[in-house]
Design an enzyme around this catalytic site. Structure first.
Site, short mmCIF file in Angstrom:
data_model
loop_
_atom_site.label_atom_id
_atom_site.label_comp_id
_atom_site.label_asym_id
_atom_site.label_seq_id
_atom_site.Cartn_x
_atom_site.Cartn_y
_atom_site.Cartn_z
N ASN A 9 -10.78 134.87 22.05
CA ASN A 9 -9.96 136.01 21.62
C ASN A 9 -10.44 136.45 20.24
OD1 ASN A 9 -7.98 137.81 20.89
ND2 ASN A 9 -6.32 136.29 20.77
N LYS A 11 -9.50 138.98 18.58
CA LYS A 11 -8.42 139.66 17.82
C LYS A 11 -8.97 140.95 17.19
CE LYS A 11 -6.30 135.21 17.22
NZ LYS A 11 -5.42 134.35 16.46
N HIS A 95 0.56 137.34 23.79
CA HIS A 95 0.06 136.47 22.72
C HIS A 95 1.14 136.38 21.63
CE1 HIS A 95 -2.30 135.06 19.32
NE2 HIS A 95 -3.18 134.62 20.20
N GLU A 97 1.02 136.59 18.56
CA GLU A 97 0.94 137.62 17.52
C GLU A 97 1.56 138.93 18.02
OE1 GLU A 97 -3.25 137.21 16.78
OE2 GLU A 97 -2.87 135.23 15.91
N GLU A 167 0.14 128.06 24.01
CA GLU A 167 -0.34 128.15 22.63
C GLU A 167 0.82 127.88 21.67
OE1 GLU A 167 -4.09 130.62 22.27
OE2 GLU A 167 -2.46 132.05 22.29
N GLY A 173 -4.49 129.35 14.43
CA GLY A 173 -5.10 129.78 13.18
C GLY A 173 -4.73 128.91 11.99
N SER A 213 -6.23 126.32 17.45
CA SER A 213 -7.23 125.60 16.65
C SER A 213 -8.15 124.73 17.49
CB SER A 213 -6.55 124.79 15.53
OG SER A 213 -5.86 125.67 14.66
C1 PEP Z 1 -5.34 132.33 19.50
O1 PEP Z 1 -5.17 133.26 18.73
O2 PEP Z 1 -5.11 132.49 20.71
C2 PEP Z 1 -5.81 131.07 18.97
C3 PEP Z 1 -5.68 130.01 19.71
O3 PEP Z 1 -6.34 131.09 17.70
P1 PEP Z 1 -7.05 129.85 16.94
O4 PEP Z 1 -8.03 129.23 17.90
O5 PEP Z 1 -7.72 130.47 15.76
O6 PEP Z 1 -5.97 128.89 16.57
#
Ligand code: PEP
Length: 256
Positions: A9, A11, A95, A97, A167, A173, A213
């Site tokens: 992703n 973003k 997601h 976000e 998630e 992040g 992460s």
């Molecule tokens: C995400 O935004 O779906 C995500 C898992 O980000 P990150 O891997 O940076 O934690």
């Protein structure tokens, strides 16, 4: 057997030149995996050129969001048919976000997933608890509520074809990954819930991604868990080397 799927992703990162360069390197170094699927989710205006760049590989493209309507007066939005037209075959929906910054609701996620399937896109339906919810012991309650709403408009057969991305918001992040045990515990609960809501046979077919992460050094341990079928990767998907290491760590050593 569930086919593992690793998605990156991007973003709201990367210029078109950067996105094309990254997609090209990923295609050149892991564009022919047969043991699983690789999906890249660029920003919406780059879906078409990135999909064209990946046309001779088996790497698929995803949108990061869609509207539930096929068309209409919704300034600034993207419909599933337009996403498909642009060359994507997957769409990330719900997601954290989007939920956190754009007011996405459980019910809205259900509608978008329904519409994505109606128009031939595979939805990656994201669910996950916040740190406060985890600390209050509400992880499974929150995750099951989000899951129920996401699959409510779908038939059991349709549920079998979607991807659920677990998630935990506190791991996105932040550099703080759920341990493989923590992730497996929730993935197993998600599969149990899917079995209750559909059937054990359907639940066995649904692919469950972990996101939060994910890095080259933790992907193998996560993938070793019985209910983790792939990863949704944010930060580490923006750099070819780390994403390719994650793909290789998850799908094995196959190369071109
Ligand atoms: C995400 O935004 O779906 C995500 C898992 O980000 P990150 O891997 O940076 O934690």
């Amino acid at each position: 057997m569930r086919r593992p799927v690793i998605a990156g992703n991007w973003k709201m990162h990367l210029s078109l030149a950067e996105g094309l360069a990254l997609a090209t390197e990923i295609r050149n170094r892991c564009g022919r995996f047969r043991t699983g699927e690789v999906v890249l989710a660029p920003v919406a205006v780059q879906i078409h050129p990135i999909a064209q760049r990946l046309a001779d590989s088996n790497i698929a493209v995803a949108a990061q969001n869609c509207h539930a309507a096929a068309k209409g007066a919704f300034t600034g939005e993207l419909s599933p048919t337009q996403i498909l037209d642009a060359g994507a075959t997957y769409v990330i929906i719900g997601h954290s976000e989007r939920r956190q910054f754009f007011g996405e609701t459980d019910e809205g996620v259900g509608k978008k997933g329904r519409s994505a399937l109606d128009h031939g896109l595979i939805p990656i339906l994201c669910i996950g608890e916040t740190l406060a919810e985890r600390e209050a012991g509400r992880t499974l309650e929150v995750v099951c509520r989000q899951l129920d709403a996401a699959i409510a408009p779908l038939s059991p057969e349709e549920v079998a074809g979607v991807i659920i991305a677990y998630e935990p918001v506190w791991a996105i992040g932040t550099g703080r990954t759920a341990t493989p045990n923590q992730a497996q515990e929730v993935h197993a609960a998600i599969r149990r819930r899917l079995a209750e809501k559909t059937s054990p046979a359907v639940a066995e077919r649904v692919r469950l991604q972990y996101g939060g992460s994910v890095k080259p050094d933790n992907i193998a341990a996560l993938m070793a868990e019985p209910d983790i079928d792939g990863a949704l990767v944010g930060g580490a998907s923006l750099e070819a080397q780390s994403f390719i290491q994650i793909v290789t760590g998850a799908l094995g050593a196959e190369s071109n």
